[in-house]
Structure formats: C-alpha cells, structure tokens
Design a protein around this motif. Sequence first.
Motif, PDB file in Angstrom:
ATOM      1  N   ALA A 114       0.824  -1.197  -0.111  1.00 36.44           N
ATOM      2  CA  ALA A 114       0.200  -0.107   0.030  1.00 36.44           C
ATOM      3  C   ALA A 114       0.844   1.202   0.079  1.00 36.44           C
ATOM      4  O   ALA A 114       0.548   2.456  -0.465  1.00 36.44           O
ATOM      5  CB  ALA A 114      -0.923  -0.068   1.155  1.00 36.44           C
ATOM      6  N   ALA A 115       2.244   1.237   0.499  1.00 41.81           N
ATOM      7  CA  ALA A 115       3.029   2.228   0.563  1.00 41.81           C
ATOM      8  C   ALA A 115       3.794   2.387  -0.631  1.00 41.81           C
ATOM      9  O   ALA A 115       3.990   3.524  -1.212  1.00 41.81           O
ATOM     10  CB  ALA A 115       3.672   2.320   1.818  1.00 41.81           C
ATOM     11  N   ALA A 116       4.207   1.232  -1.473  1.00 45.73           N
ATOM     12  CA  ALA A 116       4.938   1.213  -2.438  1.00 45.73           C
ATOM     13  C   ALA A 116       4.591   1.808  -3.659  1.00 45.73           C
ATOM     14  O   ALA A 116       5.132   2.378  -4.553  1.00 45.73           O
ATOM     15  CB  ALA A 116       5.407  -0.200  -2.602  1.00 45.73           C
ATOM     16  N   VAL A 117       3.059   1.561  -3.826  1.00 45.70           N
ATOM     17  CA  VAL A 117       2.397   1.977  -5.096  1.00 45.70           C
ATOM     18  C   VAL A 117       2.181   3.252  -5.115  1.00 45.70           C
ATOM     19  O   VAL A 117       2.712   3.972  -5.963  1.00 45.70           O
ATOM     20  CB  VAL A 117       0.724   1.439  -5.135  1.00 45.70           C
ATOM     21  CG1 VAL A 117       0.184   1.948  -6.193  1.00 45.70           C
ATOM     22  CG2 VAL A 117       1.011  -0.124  -5.123  1.00 45.70           C
ATOM     23  N   PRO A 118       1.853   4.199  -4.065  1.00 46.38           N
ATOM     24  CA  PRO A 118       1.588   5.729  -4.236  1.00 46.38           C
ATOM     25  C   PRO A 118       3.258   6.280  -4.324  1.00 46.38           C
ATOM     26  O   PRO A 118       3.446   7.216  -5.217  1.00 46.38           O
ATOM     27  CB  PRO A 118       1.091   6.073  -2.972  1.00 46.38           C
ATOM     28  CG  PRO A 118       1.219   4.966  -2.099  1.00 46.38           C
ATOM     29  CD  PRO A 118       1.213   3.628  -2.918  1.00 46.38           C
ATOM     30  N   ALA A 169      13.521   4.806  -7.394  1.00 50.05           N
ATOM     31  CA  ALA A 169      14.445   5.359  -6.660  1.00 50.05           C
ATOM     32  C   ALA A 169      13.531   5.974  -5.263  1.00 50.05           C
ATOM     33  O   ALA A 169      13.947   6.062  -4.240  1.00 50.05           O
ATOM     34  CB  ALA A 169      15.059   6.744  -7.023  1.00 50.05           C
ATOM     35  N   PHE A 170      12.260   6.180  -5.622  1.00 50.15           N
ATOM     36  CA  PHE A 170      11.147   6.641  -4.528  1.00 50.15           C
ATOM     37  C   PHE A 170      11.063   5.529  -3.697  1.00 50.15           C
ATOM     38  O   PHE A 170      10.298   5.865  -2.651  1.00 50.15           O
ATOM     39  CB  PHE A 170       9.990   7.202  -5.069  1.00 50.15           C
ATOM     40  CG  PHE A 170      10.000   8.664  -5.511  1.00 50.15           C
ATOM     41  CD1 PHE A 170      11.227   8.902  -6.220  1.00 50.15           C
ATOM     42  CD2 PHE A 170       8.911   9.589  -4.942  1.00 50.15           C
ATOM     43  CE1 PHE A 170      11.278  10.672  -6.449  1.00 50.15           C
ATOM     44  CE2 PHE A 170       9.324  10.852  -5.235  1.00 50.15           C
ATOM     45  CZ  PHE A 170      10.287  11.446  -5.817  1.00 50.15           C
ATOM     46  N   GLU A 171      11.509   4.091  -3.862  1.00 51.99           N
ATOM     47  CA  GLU A 171      11.178   3.284  -2.946  1.00 51.99           C
ATOM     48  C   GLU A 171      12.254   3.036  -1.862  1.00 51.99           C
ATOM     49  O   GLU A 171      12.307   2.227  -1.025  1.00 51.99           O
ATOM     50  CB  GLU A 171      10.892   1.738  -3.662  1.00 51.99           C
ATOM     51  CG  GLU A 171      10.008   1.939  -4.761  1.00 51.99           C
ATOM     52  CD  GLU A 171       8.733   1.979  -4.323  1.00 51.99           C
ATOM     53  OE1 GLU A 171       8.659   1.594  -3.101  1.00 51.99           O
ATOM     54  OE2 GLU A 171       7.728   2.268  -5.136  1.00 51.99           O
TER      55      GLU A 171
END
Length: 300
Positions: A114-118, A169-171
């Motif tokens: 749920a956090a990785a998708v946005p 990179a945002f992960e």
Amino acid sequence: MSLAEHLRELRNRLAKAALAIAVVSGVAAFYSEDLMRFLADPVPRCEEGLGENTGGACAVVAYTDLLSPFTTTVKVSLMAGIVLSSPVWLYQLWAFVAPGLHRHERKYTYAFVAAAVPLFLGGAWLAYTVMPVSMRVLLGITPDGSANILPMDKILDFSVRMVLIFGGAFELPLLLIMLNMTGMATGRRMLGWWRGVIMGVFIFGALATPTTDPVGMIALSAPIVVLYFMAVGFAMLNDRRRRRNNPDADLDDDEASELDLTPESVGDVERVTASGSLPEQASTGTERDRDRVNGYDDVT
C-alpha cells in the motif's frame, strides 16, 4: 503440496498473468497513437518543421526507418498492457506466495504494498513533469542553424527509463523502514549515515538519469533526500515505541540485559518450610490424576 503440484500451480498463475497482459495489450493497440502522443508530449516541438533551428531548444519527432512505426506501436502497446494489467498479474503472484506466509507477514506485506504503489506513482509523475525541462536544457545546446530530429523509439526509451528510475528510486525510504521493522538497523544508526546517503543519492541521480543536465539530477535527488529523513524520523519513533514496550529490544546479541537483584518473597518455599512437603501440583485432567499418588506423579 508436492514439487510437481507447486510447478503446476506456478504454470497456471503465469498463464493467467500472460493472458491478462496479452488481452490488455491488444486493447491498447487501438489507442497506440494517443499513447505515443502522450509519451512524446514532453518534447518541445519546432513550429517551423525542419526549417532552420534558430532557438535550439526544440526538435522534430520522426520515424527513421520503415519498421519504426510498427515496432514502436508494438512496444507502446506491450508497455501499456504490462502497466494496466498489473493488478491481475500482481494478484497471481501474491496468490502463489501468500499460502507460505504467516498471518503477521501478510499484514506487513499489505502495508508495504500500500505504501510502495503511491511512492512509485509519485516518482513517475515527477519524472513526467521534469522531462520537458530536461529536454529543453539538452536541446538548448544545439548550435544555431542546426535541426534536431528525434526518433520516436528513442523518445519512448527515454521516457520509460525516466519513469522507472524515478519510480524505483522513490522506494528507498520503504527499504529503510523495512530494515528498521526487522531490527536490522535502528533510527539512530540510519541517521548517522546521512552524509554518505546524501552523497550517494546525488551521485546516483547524476549517473542514473538519462540526461546529463543538473535539472534531472536535482529533481531526482532532492525528493529522495527528503524521503530519507522522513524514513529516519519514522524509524526513531518506532525505536522509541519498541523501547517503551521492551527495554531489552535494542540490545545486541552478545550484550546482557540488566538484572533485577531486588529480593522478592517466594511463597512456595515458605509453604514447604512450614508444611515439610512439596506443594501439591495442579491436576490437569482425570486421566492424568489416575497415574498420580497423593497428587504427585511417579517421578516426583
């Protein structure tokens, strides 16, 4: 399940995922022209076509060989099929892995997905926003009197690379939170990495982005640094909560916890001293009581 049954289930899951990708790609092929226009929209177009490029910061999108329109259409349709059908093939992957996970592992997996998708979508949106600026900077180097002709397949590769690099990179903060949740790194330790992390992030931003301009590097590196400090703040709060619930949670494996040497009353010993016999054990069932003599088993 046996190994053959696992392989059979994996085959069925992969077949369903491939079928979903194929169906969505076929539908996307009818809208391939709109998709290619959307991907090429960040390119600043020259209004006068192939005329003399006096400003430098514009280009003409073209196909350079006979097969380029076909291969570009197939590539765009396949990419759209993979992206749009991701709920289906991600569910197939989850359905294959989930039976081997514990309940708390599934709960953590739901939270991280749920956090990785946005986060990935935020990185992709930032990449699409930065691309026009990066392209203008690169095309602005063109000497006066020259024209820029950009092949459509090169623009597609450039756009996909930018989206994947920014989204991946945002992960990074999610990875740091996973390290903290598993106890592999504390928030204080991650905070001590800030010099190396900032340097590494800017070096990664300079090398990973397809452009060589500082705009893309700063646009990629600055949000990652902010997300890094946000992840460190979350880790420190989680360490405080863990320390409050378990004072020995932050101890190393070879570090002993503090012993409580306060004397306490031992009621059983006092009763044994007074009665001269051991306290009677609590019975756990009728069948077990039959094997006991005066309430004690044969070993006692």
